[in-house]
Design an enzyme around this catalytic site. Structure first.
Site, PDB file in Angstrom:
ATOM      1  N   ARG B 199       0.846  -1.190   0.000  1.00 15.46           N
ATOM      2  CA  ARG B 199       0.000   0.000   0.000  1.00 15.46           C
ATOM      3  C   ARG B 199       0.886   1.246   0.000  1.00 15.46           C
ATOM      4  NH1 ARG B 199      -0.425   2.320   4.702  1.00 15.46           N
ATOM      5  NH2 ARG B 199       0.543   1.298   6.457  1.00 15.46           N
ATOM      6  N   ASN B 200       2.152   1.035  -0.430  1.00 15.85           N
ATOM      7  CA  ASN B 200       3.139   2.116  -0.448  1.00 15.85           C
ATOM      8  C   ASN B 200       3.783   2.207  -1.824  1.00 15.85           C
ATOM      9  OD1 ASN B 200       3.177   3.074   2.322  1.00 15.85           O
ATOM     10  ND2 ASN B 200       3.851   0.999   2.815  1.00 15.85           N
TER      11      ASN B 200
END
Lengths: 389, 389
Positions: B199-200
């Site tokens: 999620r980065n």
């Protein structure tokens, strides 16, 4: 119970080396038998049979197994086997031997290494063997050459192995039989082990490859081909010292085992990659690193033929899985090690030094870049090359 | 026939999203039904059911499946399932609903997302669920918090999904359902695919990890959790742009697919790693990268618990295999990227920059070292952070 992969065929390991206390008597008996000289390849296969690396074979293959191994990589029993393991002799010598006879197996100097109980004598179509195993019958191919140079008749049957040659003595601690590597893996608590085959000191590309293997397995066995060296090869003791220095400085303790074994290369490319995976299964390895043009020679095989052939096997034919790795190198633009599968950059960004060029650099005392090889490794190789002067 | 891994359970994919032409009518009908509000986690599970990611589930779990999933990760049918997928409501609301009723499933604003046919109403021992799934019932654990905040009664039965929220629109081209990722993999000619969850934006450590996956698979799917962001998170469109820049400049063309999906994290550590592997199997992935403290939070789980739990499964429980990778970093002494499994050097040789420190560096316009992140990625993040000023 062991968590390691089961030996080929699913049964126990089957080493054909006689227990030490039986060897003297058997050698005396063998001295009185008909002597059959072996080629260096045949001797190396006998030693592999002796240590259990060719489990579950009981000896040299008969005609049905030979034909099945060549034609569709399957023995008469249905077991997968990609390359025939055979022993030949001249037609004249074969005439003097009857089926049922025991014969002594010797090297070129007449030293006895084993006894074969001759169950079968048969002649083969050598071109058929070469066509299937090597995909060529060109005499320029070193594997084809050796098949063509074989005697006219194959002798088949169970063997007893009486001698392991100089290997256990010369390579003490390095020469490890399948039962021994399995015990070592277990003492390390490993269940998945990748075999990495080499006959060279390890530079950064080899280190990288071994480290990819460690990422997906519990550990890696650096498996070194012992036996006859080619001119320009680094002697085993120097190679071992260089690999030790690499492992000590750049690997996590307990993630690497060095071992050596006495095979002679056939250069059969894809078929030999399968044989490597097969006997690594006997050594207890769940994975076999298969590089670009693995076990190839010249331009006989496509760079990835040895990768693709694994996809053609029936499920369960081999338990040991290939780790298919492309060529590895340092890339300037990646700013690190990479492979053909992970680096998109131009050849000009990549640092490749051939073996020939590397020897030249040592001879001229040029500085080998640390991106190519670790300083600790280079120091040991330098010392060796300096000693040659 | 597809060479991809079969969906969980061995049957076809089972997406519960109604065909578009049936949704309007069904929504009209649902508007007249009893409205049951969902938590954000329940909504995310409904969307996962809708897209087929939870194949072969037909809806929210009844009591026997709930209990089996908690206690021994097994549904009443015998199928492996590591985390219960349930829907709750208040006791008061439950009293107004009879078994056999259809109810409308809504978000907090009353928008209808699905219809549940209530086959079963049951109350659960929440501490039992938390103990098994999270290995703790401490309220400080964000996953425990959500279970404890659930209504007193679970409603179970088959669902029809009527809406995928803003995802298909907002994340056009990125939001991919299992049938779509499978079609994409096949069009790339892949049979083995590793899923890498993030999620980065991806820095060099993530790049390295994805490249290890590519070494052993045909390709990698960078699978991004969409949905609610935490303060300080990079917005999805910036993240996608940064990952695109990385892929374009540092990966071989055709080796990476980006995709996104609407799950809400439970932070169940090892159990969630299993759930990730399970639904990645539905997406067509043969492998799931499982990092250090995968899906963990705080210090609730040992760094390798999510690795070890895969070793406890019965053979065949999951077809998707874990790629267990330790923490990755740049090491000065290795002169390259490495992991805890391959680098023997001291912490002081390793370049680690926390997310907090990285944001600080951007805020202060400090130079982020290229060993940590690629210049092309840093340029995009810089631009984003500059825009925030």
């Amino acid at each position: 119970m062991s968590n390691l992969v089961a030996p080929h065929g699913g049964g126990p390991l089957h080493p054909l080396l006689l227990p030490e206390y039986e060897r003297v008597e058997e050698k005396k008996r063998a001295a009185k038998l008909k002597q059959v000289p072996m080629s260096s390849r045949e001797l190396s296969d006998l030693l592999m049979l002796g240590m259990g690396a060719y489990t579950p074979l009981q000896g040299f293959m008969g005609e049905a197994d030979w034909r099945g191994a060549c034609a569709d990589m399957t023995l008469a029993s249905g077991l997968f086997w990609p390359i025939p393991i055979t022993l030949s002799c001249s037609a004249d010598l074969a005439d003097e031997i009857s089926e049922g006879d025991d014969v002594a197996l010797c090297n070129g100097s007449g030293d006895i290494f084993g006894v074969l109980n001759v169950e079968e004598k048969y002649s083969i179509d050598k071109a058929f063997e070469c066509h299937h195993v090597f995909h060529t019958d060109e005499d320029a191919h070193p594997g084809v050459q050796k098949v063509m140079a074989q005697g006219a008749v194959n002798l088949a049957g169970p063997v007893k192995v009486l001698d392991e040659d100089h290997y256990p003595e010369t390579y003490k601690g390095l020469y490890l039989r399948p039962a021994e590597t399995r015990a070592l893996f277990e003492s390390h608590g490993w269940s998945s082990v990748a075999a990495f085959q080499t006959r060279n000191p390890m530079h950064r590309s080899h280190e990288y490859l071994a480290k990819i293997a460690i990422e997906v397995c519990d550990g890696v066995m650096i498996h070194q081909t012992l036996g006859a060296l080619k001119p320009g090869d680094i002697p085993a003791e120097v190679r071992v010292k260089a690999i030790d220095a690499l492992v000590k400085n750049y690997f996590v303790e307990g993630s690497v085992i060095q071992a050596g074994y006495p095979i002679e290369m056939r250069y059969a490319g894809p078929r030999e990659a399968l044989l490597h995976a097969l006997f690594r299964q006997n050594f207890g390895c769940s994975h076999q690193v298969v590089g670009r043009d693995h076990a190839g020679v010249g331009s006989y095989y496509g760079p990835f033929d040895a990768h693709h052939i694994f996809d053609t096997l029936e499920e369960g034919a081999l338990k040991t899985l290939p780790l298919k790795i492309d060529i590895t190198f340092f890339c300037e633009k990646c700013a690190g090690m990479a492979t053909g599968k992970t680096c998109p950059h131009d050849e000009s960004e990549r640092l490749n030094i051939s073996g020939t060029r590397l020897r030249e650099m040592f001879a001229n005392k040029e500085v080998v870049p640390p991106e190519f090889s670790r300083v600790e490794v280079l120091a040991i190789l330098s010392e060796y090359y300096d000693g040659l002067d």
